[in-house]
Design an enzyme around this catalytic site. Structure first.
Site, PDB file in Angstrom:
ATOM      1  N   ASN A  16       0.805  -1.234   0.000  1.00  0.00           N
ATOM      2  CA  ASN A  16       0.000   0.000   0.000  1.00  0.00           C
ATOM      3  C   ASN A  16       0.836   1.282   0.000  1.00  0.00           C
ATOM      4  OD1 ASN A  16       0.669  -0.708   2.689  1.00  0.00           O
ATOM      5  ND2 ASN A  16      -0.906   0.654   3.446  1.00  0.00           N
TER       6      ASN A  16
ATOM      7  N   GLU B 142       3.375  -5.518  12.147  1.00  0.00           N
ATOM      8  CA  GLU B 142       2.451  -4.387  11.969  1.00  0.00           C
ATOM      9  C   GLU B 142       1.357  -4.872  11.028  1.00  0.00           C
ATOM     10  OE1 GLU B 142       2.744  -1.733  13.682  1.00  0.00           O
ATOM     11  OE2 GLU B 142       4.792  -1.953  14.406  1.00  0.00           O
TER      12      GLU B 142
ATOM     13  N   CYS C  10      -3.251   1.561   6.313  1.00  0.00           N
ATOM     14  CA  CYS C  10      -3.664   0.813   7.509  1.00  0.00           C
ATOM     15  C   CYS C  10      -4.284   1.734   8.544  1.00  0.00           C
ATOM     16  CB  CYS C  10      -2.469   0.067   8.089  1.00  0.00           C
ATOM     17  SG  CYS C  10      -1.114   1.181   8.490  1.00  0.00           S
TER      18      CYS C  10
ATOM     19  N   GLU D 241       7.170   0.140  16.316  1.00  0.00           N
ATOM     20  CA  GLU D 241       8.234   0.714  15.490  1.00  0.00           C
ATOM     21  C   GLU D 241       8.353   2.194  15.851  1.00  0.00           C
ATOM     22  OE1 GLU D 241       6.880  -0.175  11.485  1.00  0.00           O
ATOM     23  OE2 GLU D 241       7.907  -2.097  11.556  1.00  0.00           O
TER      24      GLU D 241
HETATM   25  P1  NAD Z   1       0.303  -9.461   2.835  1.00  0.00           P
HETATM   26  O1  NAD Z   1       0.318  -9.972   4.222  1.00  0.00           O
HETATM   27  O2  NAD Z   1      -0.412 -10.226   1.815  1.00  0.00           O
HETATM   28  O3  NAD Z   1       1.787  -9.268   2.287  1.00  0.00           O
HETATM   29  C1  NAD Z   1       2.749  -8.486   2.963  1.00  0.00           C
HETATM   30  C2  NAD Z   1       4.137  -8.974   2.595  1.00  0.00           C
HETATM   31  O4  NAD Z   1       4.311 -10.286   3.128  1.00  0.00           O
HETATM   32  C3  NAD Z   1       4.375  -9.088   1.098  1.00  0.00           C
HETATM   33  O5  NAD Z   1       5.697  -8.704   0.807  1.00  0.00           O
HETATM   34  C4  NAD Z   1       4.186 -10.576   0.848  1.00  0.00           C
HETATM   35  O6  NAD Z   1       4.868 -11.051  -0.281  1.00  0.00           O
HETATM   36  C5  NAD Z   1       4.781 -11.165   2.115  1.00  0.00           C
HETATM   37  N1  NAD Z   1       4.343 -12.523   2.442  1.00  0.00           N
HETATM   38  C6  NAD Z   1       3.234 -13.176   2.018  1.00  0.00           C
HETATM   39  N2  NAD Z   1       3.227 -14.430   2.519  1.00  0.00           N
HETATM   40  C7  NAD Z   1       4.333 -14.565   3.272  1.00  0.00           C
HETATM   41  C8  NAD Z   1       4.864 -15.619   4.068  1.00  0.00           C
HETATM   42  N3  NAD Z   1       4.250 -16.799   4.168  1.00  0.00           N
HETATM   43  N4  NAD Z   1       6.024 -15.412   4.725  1.00  0.00           N
HETATM   44  C9  NAD Z   1       6.649 -14.218   4.663  1.00  0.00           C
HETATM   45  N5  NAD Z   1       6.206 -13.190   3.906  1.00  0.00           N
HETATM   46  C10 NAD Z   1       5.050 -13.356   3.236  1.00  0.00           C
HETATM   47  O7  NAD Z   1      -0.250  -7.953   2.959  1.00  0.00           O
HETATM   48  P2  NAD Z   1      -0.587  -6.977   1.771  1.00  0.00           P
HETATM   49  O8  NAD Z   1      -1.853  -7.447   1.141  1.00  0.00           O
HETATM   50  O9  NAD Z   1       0.622  -6.733   0.957  1.00  0.00           O
HETATM   51  O10 NAD Z   1      -0.864  -5.607   2.568  1.00  0.00           O
HETATM   52  C11 NAD Z   1      -2.104  -5.239   3.077  1.00  0.00           C
HETATM   53  C12 NAD Z   1      -2.168  -5.488   4.568  1.00  0.00           C
HETATM   54  O11 NAD Z   1      -1.103  -4.806   5.221  1.00  0.00           O
HETATM   55  C13 NAD Z   1      -3.427  -4.956   5.199  1.00  0.00           C
HETATM   56  O12 NAD Z   1      -3.923  -5.917   6.102  1.00  0.00           O
HETATM   57  C14 NAD Z   1      -2.964  -3.721   5.956  1.00  0.00           C
HETATM   58  O13 NAD Z   1      -3.746  -3.368   7.070  1.00  0.00           O
HETATM   59  C15 NAD Z   1      -1.605  -4.141   6.373  1.00  0.00           C
HETATM   60  N6  NAD Z   1      -0.775  -2.987   6.698  1.00  0.00           N
HETATM   61  C16 NAD Z   1      -0.487  -2.741   8.009  1.00  0.00           C
HETATM   62  C17 NAD Z   1       0.278  -1.633   8.343  1.00  0.00           C
HETATM   63  C18 NAD Z   1       0.619  -1.334   9.781  1.00  0.00           C
HETATM   64  O14 NAD Z   1       1.501  -0.511  10.001  1.00  0.00           O
HETATM   65  N7  NAD Z   1      -0.017  -1.951  10.740  1.00  0.00           N
HETATM   66  C19 NAD Z   1       0.736  -0.789   7.339  1.00  0.00           C
HETATM   67  C20 NAD Z   1       0.411  -1.063   6.015  1.00  0.00           C
HETATM   68  C21 NAD Z   1      -0.341  -2.178   5.705  1.00  0.00           C
END
Ligand code: NAD
Length: 498
Positions: free
Chosen positions: A166, A264, A298, A478
């Site tokens: 995002n 996060e 988020c 963080e």
């Molecule tokens: P995602 O969990 O699908 O992917 C995040 C990252 O994890 C990607 O780089 C992905 O390739 C990797 N990943 C996927 N499977 C994995 C595994 N088994 N092991 C290790 N890495 C793996 O999330 P997304 O769809 O890219 O992002 C959206 C989500 O992120 C939403 O839920 C949003 O709320 C959250 N988010 C949270 C924050 C925060 O600060 N809390 C900030 C931004 C986004």
């Protein structure tokens, strides 16, 4: 240089495809098995970049390089490490327009969001942690003339930094910067959905003269590259931002290995509008917190809780403002909302809007794909800003993260009820409270189960403050000193004075 057309949209060569490479041991390399993945421009639905579809072996090479680079990098004087980070920050600044355009094309965000907020923040992340580590306080505890304790903090080794789609460069650098500043070396994995600006960061790291192996960036799928980083025995520290489901899987792998992890995760953030709120002053914030970056932040508010005495007035003003938002080409300065990041995510958002209707909600505005888009965007992934009314607290629409331009508005009668509703979700990332009564705001803030409570503002971020979530929104914090502590291992040294 980007040519700007008459309507203010930077000229885009639709045939142009950017090639992104991994950064391993100071060199730009392809995946070992030569595979490529494709990144789609969500505004057009067409491929705009290809990235190395890396595997476990690519991660292993990157980790070996990071292990080898660790002694020298961690042994550098702090000011020298910080100088490297400041050079990288300067290069991000001088490449701002190129990075912003690429981020917009890769992710679907408006060019203004990338240019004015996200790319400058990526540079700030490096500058902030370069300064924070130089000014980090030390800890000393005296024992009445008997002994002195002081705490040494040393970097932990190789840090795995995994980030989502995002805010691609903004969040990736938010992890890399404190890891490097504290003397760790890094293996980073950007989201495979938005790999483009990490490709440029790799080039800039070389240009900044970062020693080989200090920063490695490996592109590819989460289930291969991400998984291997998490399970690699030479990566003792993992910082992850992404979905709660993947965060849970990471804990399952990293927990038994006693790794240090920071997670996060998702959110379902409430915005509480009290009966005395200054709606004129608050409305800009509430519209932004609902729909900035298409709701794909988020920290966006997705549940607006309005005191019933102001609900009708609030809806009049809010709906008028939301109906005035323009969904369009992310590169156009006229667009308030750009494209949804992917077809899959657009379909997920649509299924939630259908669910909201099935659960008895009324779509007060939006709820569909826009009918009029420029020709260039006719195959893109767009959705109107959507407001849903009349849903009960317990329904799935009010409980689950949608992560798109969809907000639900609910009424409440007492402040106790507002706090209960705010807390009554599995998440606890952020909350906004709008009121003129600051004593009440303080009382409410102290009862909200969330990592951040904003009073009469949204998205005001001081990088020194702890950032993170309660409950299913994450583990750890963080930012500022919390980040410096996370990436270092303390040793208490006790000196006998007797
Ligand atoms: P995602 O969990 O699908 O992917 C995040 C990252 O994890 C990607 O780089 C992905 O390739 C990797 N990943 C996927 N499977 C994995 C595994 N088994 N092991 C290790 N890495 C793996 O999330 P997304 O769809 O890219 O992002 C959206 C989500 O992120 C939403 O839920 C949003 O709320 C959250 N988010 C949270 C924050 C925060 O600060 N809390 C900030 C931004 C986004």
């Amino acid at each position: 240089m980007t040519t700007v057309l008459e309507d203010g949209i930077p000229e885009v060569n639709e045939q142009e495809t950017t090639t992104i490479r991994n950064l391993v041991n100071g060199g730009l390399v392809d995946a070992i098995d030569g595979g490529w993945g494709e990144s789609i421009n969500p505004a057009t639905g067409r491929v705009h970049a290809r990235y190395p579809e890396s595997g476990a072996e690519d991660v292993d090479r990157a980790v070996s390089a990071a292990v080898e680079a660790f002694p020298n990098w961690s042994g550098l004087p702090v000011r020298e490490r910080s100088a490297h980070l400041r050079r990288l920050a300067d290069l991000i600044d001088s490449n701002r327009d190129r990075l912003a355009r690429l981020e917009s094309i890769d992710q679907g965000k408006t060019l203004a969001q990338a240019t004015d907020i996200e790319i400058p923040r990526a540079a700030s992340n490096f500058r902030f942690f370069a300064g924070a580590v130089e000014g980090a306080p030390s800890e000393l505890h005296q024992m009445d003339g008997q002994a002195i304790n002081y705490t040494l903090r040393r970097p932990r080794g190789v840090a795995g930094c995994i980030s989502p789609w995002n805010l691609p460069l903004y969040l990736l650098t938010w992890k890399i910067a404190p890891a490097l500043a504290t003397g760790n070396t890094v293996v980073a994995k950007p989201s495979e959905v938005t790999p483009a600006t990490a490709g440029v960061l790799a080039e800039l790291a070389i240009e900044a003269g970062l020693p080989p192996g200090v920063l490695n960036i490996v592109h590819g799928a989460g289930s291969t590259v991400g998984q291997r980083i998490v399970e690699h025995p030479d990566v003792p520290t993992v910082t992850f931002t992404g979905s709660t489901a993947v965060g849970r899987r990471i804990s399952e792998v990293a927990g038994p290995m006693f790794k240090r992890i920071s997670l996060e995760l998702g959110g379902k953030n409430p915005v509480i509008v009290c009966e005395d709120a200054d709606l004129d002053a608050a409305m800009d914030d509430i519209v932004r917190s609902s729909f900035a970056n298409q709701g794909e932040i988020c920290l966006c508010g997705s549940r607006i809780l309005v005191h019933r005495s102001r609900l009708a007035e609030f809806m009049d003003i809010f709906l008028q403002r939301v109906r005035g938002l323009r969904v369009g080409d992310p590169l156009s300065p006229e667009s308030d909302l750009g494209a949804i990041v992917s077809r899959e995510h657009l379909e997920k958002i649509e299924s939630y809007v259908q669910l909201a209707v099935d659960e008895g909600g009324k779509i007060a505005c939006g709820g569909t794909r826009p009918s009029a888009l420029p020709e260039r965007c006719s195959d893109g992934f767009f959705f109107e800003p959507t407001v849903v009314l009349g849903l009960p607290q317990a329904c799935r629409t009010n409980q689950e993260e949608i992560f798109g331009p969809v907000v639900s508005v609910q009424g409440y009668d007492t402040h106790a009820e507002a706090v209960t509703k705010a807390n009554d979700v599995p998440y606890g990332l952020a909350c906004c409270i709008y009121t003129r009564d600051l004593a009440r705001a303080h009382r409410m803030a102290a009862r909200i189960d969330a990592g951040i409570v904003w009073i009469n503002c949204w998205m005001v971020r001081d990088l020194r403050t702890p950032f993170g979530g309660w409950k299913s929104s994450g583990v750890g914090r963080e930012g500022g000193q919390d980040a410096l502590r996370f990436f270092t291992e303390p040793t208490n040294v006790c000196l006998n004075l007797e």
